[in-house]
Design a protein around this motif. Structure first.
Motif, PDB file in Angstrom:
ATOM      1  N   ASN A  41       0.854  -1.186   0.000  1.00 29.20           N
ATOM      2  CA  ASN A  41       0.000   0.000   0.000  1.00 29.20           C
ATOM      3  C   ASN A  41       0.890   1.235   0.000  1.00 29.20           C
ATOM      4  N   PRO A  42       0.892   2.016  -1.074  1.00 29.49           N
ATOM      5  CA  PRO A  42       1.819   3.148  -1.177  1.00 29.49           C
ATOM      6  C   PRO A  42       1.367   4.334  -0.328  1.00 29.49           C
ATOM      7  N   ILE A  43       2.197   5.342  -0.304  1.00 28.24           N
ATOM      8  CA  ILE A  43       1.847   6.581   0.372  1.00 28.24           C
ATOM      9  C   ILE A  43       0.685   7.227  -0.371  1.00 28.24           C
ATOM     10  N   SER A  44      -0.268   7.764   0.374  1.00 31.14           N
ATOM     11  CA  SER A  44      -1.455   8.360  -0.225  1.00 31.14           C
ATOM     12  C   SER A  44      -1.083   9.464  -1.214  1.00 31.14           C
ATOM     13  N   GLY A  45      -1.652   9.391  -2.400  1.00 34.31           N
ATOM     14  CA  GLY A  45      -1.387  10.419  -3.407  1.00 34.31           C
ATOM     15  C   GLY A  45      -0.231  10.121  -4.333  1.00 34.31           C
ATOM     16  N   HIS A  46       0.522   9.060  -4.042  1.00 38.12           N
ATOM     17  CA  HIS A  46       1.643   8.700  -4.905  1.00 38.12           C
ATOM     18  C   HIS A  46       1.130   7.897  -6.093  1.00 38.12           C
ATOM     19  N   ALA A  47       1.327   8.456  -7.292  1.00 37.91           N
ATOM     20  CA  ALA A  47       0.809   7.822  -8.496  1.00 37.91           C
ATOM     21  C   ALA A  47       1.696   6.676  -8.983  1.00 37.91           C
ATOM     22  N   THR A  48       2.984   6.760  -8.674  1.00 40.20           N
ATOM     23  CA  THR A  48       3.928   5.775  -9.193  1.00 40.20           C
ATOM     24  C   THR A  48       4.262   4.747  -8.122  1.00 40.20           C
ATOM     25  N   LEU A  49       4.225   3.482  -8.497  1.00 36.28           N
ATOM     26  CA  LEU A  49       4.520   2.387  -7.577  1.00 36.28           C
ATOM     27  C   LEU A  49       5.511   1.443  -8.232  1.00 36.28           C
ATOM     28  N   TYR A  50       6.509   1.019  -7.470  1.00 32.85           N
ATOM     29  CA  TYR A  50       7.582   0.165  -7.970  1.00 32.85           C
ATOM     30  C   TYR A  50       7.658  -1.110  -7.126  1.00 32.85           C
ATOM     31  N   TRP A  51       7.960  -2.210  -7.794  1.00 33.45           N
ATOM     32  CA  TRP A  51       8.336  -3.443  -7.109  1.00 33.45           C
ATOM     33  C   TRP A  51       9.779  -3.764  -7.482  1.00 33.45           C
ATOM     34  N   TYR A  52      10.603  -4.026  -6.457  1.00 24.99           N
ATOM     35  CA  TYR A  52      12.001  -4.375  -6.655  1.00 24.99           C
ATOM     36  C   TYR A  52      12.279  -5.744  -6.029  1.00 24.99           C
ATOM     37  N   GLN A  53      13.239  -6.423  -6.605  1.00 21.26           N
ATOM     38  CA  GLN A  53      13.794  -7.638  -6.003  1.00 21.26           C
ATOM     39  C   GLN A  53      15.228  -7.330  -5.583  1.00 21.26           C
ATOM     40  N   GLN A  54      15.555  -7.588  -4.331  1.00 21.74           N
ATOM     41  CA  GLN A  54      16.920  -7.352  -3.863  1.00 21.74           C
ATOM     42  C   GLN A  54      17.487  -8.646  -3.297  1.00 21.74           C
ATOM     43  N   ILE A  55      18.420  -9.215  -4.031  1.00 18.44           N
ATOM     44  CA  ILE A  55      19.124 -10.408  -3.591  1.00 18.44           C
ATOM     45  C   ILE A  55      20.254  -9.981  -2.668  1.00 18.44           C
ATOM     46  N   LYS A  57      10.873 -20.529  -7.374  1.00 19.50           N
ATOM     47  CA  LYS A  57      12.125 -21.260  -7.528  1.00 19.50           C
ATOM     48  C   LYS A  57      13.080 -20.849  -6.419  1.00 19.50           C
ATOM     49  N   LEU A  58      14.106 -21.653  -6.221  1.00 28.01           N
ATOM     50  CA  LEU A  58      15.082 -21.354  -5.168  1.00 28.01           C
ATOM     51  C   LEU A  58      15.700 -19.973  -5.358  1.00 28.01           C
ATOM     52  N   GLU A  59      15.965 -19.612  -6.617  1.00 22.92           N
ATOM     53  CA  GLU A  59      16.632 -18.337  -6.889  1.00 22.92           C
ATOM     54  C   GLU A  59      15.733 -17.119  -6.660  1.00 22.92           C
ATOM     55  N   ASP A  60      14.470 -17.353  -6.314  1.00 21.47           N
ATOM     56  CA  ASP A  60      13.580 -16.242  -5.996  1.00 21.47           C
ATOM     57  C   ASP A  60      13.762 -15.763  -4.557  1.00 21.47           C
ATOM     58  N   SER A  61      14.569 -16.466  -3.784  1.00 22.05           N
ATOM     59  CA  SER A  61      14.841 -16.039  -2.403  1.00 22.05           C
ATOM     60  C   SER A  61      15.488 -14.664  -2.428  1.00 22.05           C
ATOM     61  N   ALA A  62      14.833 -13.711  -1.804  1.00 25.19           N
ATOM     62  CA  ALA A  62      15.275 -12.315  -1.867  1.00 25.19           C
ATOM     63  C   ALA A  62      14.359 -11.478  -0.986  1.00 25.19           C
ATOM     64  N   VAL A  63      14.693 -10.207  -0.890  1.00 19.74           N
ATOM     65  CA  VAL A  63      13.778  -9.242  -0.275  1.00 19.74           C
ATOM     66  C   VAL A  63      13.039  -8.538  -1.396  1.00 19.74           C
TER      67      VAL A  63
END
Lengths: 112, 119
Positions: free
Chosen positions: B24-38, B83-89
Motif C-alpha cells: 500500500n503506497p503513500i497516499s497520493g503517490h501515483a507511481t509504484l515500484y516493485w524491486y527484487q533485492q538479492i 524457484k530457489l533463486e527467488d529467495s530475496a527481499v
C-alpha cells in the motif's frame, strides 16, 4: 539499458572523510540518486543530482559530471552509524516515464 | 504521513509453491515500484506502475511473476511457481508523478520489504 559501477566495499575511520564513486553508462540520463541502506532495512534517500556540480546537505555531499558519467558521494565526519550500504541509482526518461536503475551498492564499514 | 506498507514481512515457502505480496503506497503517490533485492546486490526493478498502468516490466520474469494495481492504489506481486533463486527481499516503493524533465517532486519512498525464503 544502463551499466552502473561502484566499489563493493570500503572501510574508513570514525571522524574521517570517505568518497564513494559511481560510474554509469546510459542512453537517456535524467538524474542520479544516492540512497543509504542499513542492513535489514529499506533504502532511504540521501541526495539527487541532475546538473553538473556539487550538492551539499549537512555531512553528505554528492557530485555529478554528466560528460564523464561519474558521480561521487562524500561523507564527512564519519560516525559509526554511517556503516551501511550506499546505493547509486540512475534514472532514464523512457517512453514518457522515469525508469530507475540501481547499482550493486557499496558496503561502508566505519571503525573506531 | 504514513509510509509505504508491505505485508507479510517474512515468508518461507517450498519451491514450486505460490506466494503473494501486498503493498500500500503513500497516499497520493501515483507511481509504484516493485524491486527484487538479492543479498549483497542492489534493488532490481521488476515492475513500475503509473496509476493502474504498467510503465515498465522489462525485467519481470513473466512466466512466473505477475503484478497488478487494479484501482491505482495498492498492489500485489505474485510468484507462481517459486524457484530457489527467488529467495530475496521484495521491496515496494512509491513516488509522486513527476513532470517531464523537471527536478523530482519527491524521491522514492520504500516500504520495509518482504523477505522471501524458498526452500
Amino acid at each position: 539499458g544502463q551499466n552502473i559501477d561502484q566499489p563493493t566495499e570500503m572501510t574508513a575511520t570514525e571522524g574521517a572523510i570517505v568518497q564513494i564513486n559511481c560510474t554509469y553508462q546510459t542512453s537517456g540520463f535524467n538524474g542520479l540518486f544516492w540512497y543509504q541502506q542499513h542492513a535489514g532495512e529499506a533504502p532511504t534517500f540521501l541526495s539527487y543530482n541532475v546538473l553538473d556540480g556539487l550538492e551539499e546537505k549537512g555531512r553528505f555531499s554528492s557530485f555529478l559530471s554528466r560528460s564523464k558519467g561519474y558521480s561521487y558521494l562524500l561523507l564527512k565526519e564519519l560516525q559509526m552509524k554511517d556503516s551501511a550500504s550506499y546505493l547509486c541509482a540512475v534514472r532514464e526518461w523512457e517512453g514518457g516515464s522515469y525508469i530507475p536503475t540501481f547499482g550493486r551498492g557499496t558496503s561502508l564499514i566505519v571503525h573506531p | 504521513e504514513a509510509g509505504v506498507a508491505q505485508s507479510p514481512r517474512y515468508k518461507i515457502i517450498e519451491k514450486r509453491q505460490s506466494v503473494a505480496f501486498w503493498c500500500n503506497p503513500i497516499s497520493g503517490h501515483a507511481t509504484l515500484y516493485w524491486y527484487q533485492q538479492i543479498l549483497g546486490q542492489g534493488p532490481k526493478l521488476l515492475i513500475q506502475f503509473q496509476n493502474n498502468g504498467v510503465v515498465d516490466d522489462s525485467q519481470l520474469p513473466k512466466d512466473r511473476f505477475s503484478a497488478e494495481r487494479l484501482k491505482g492504489v495498492d498492489s500485489t506481486l505474485k510468484i507462481q511457481p517459486a524457484k530457489l533463486e527467488d529467495s530475496a527481499v521484495y521491496l515496494c516503493a512509491s513516488s509522486l508523478r513527476e513532470p517531464a524533465g523537471g527536478r523530482p517532486l519527491g524521491t522514492q519512498y520504500f516500504g520495509p520489504g518482504t523477505r522471501l525464503t524458498v526452500l
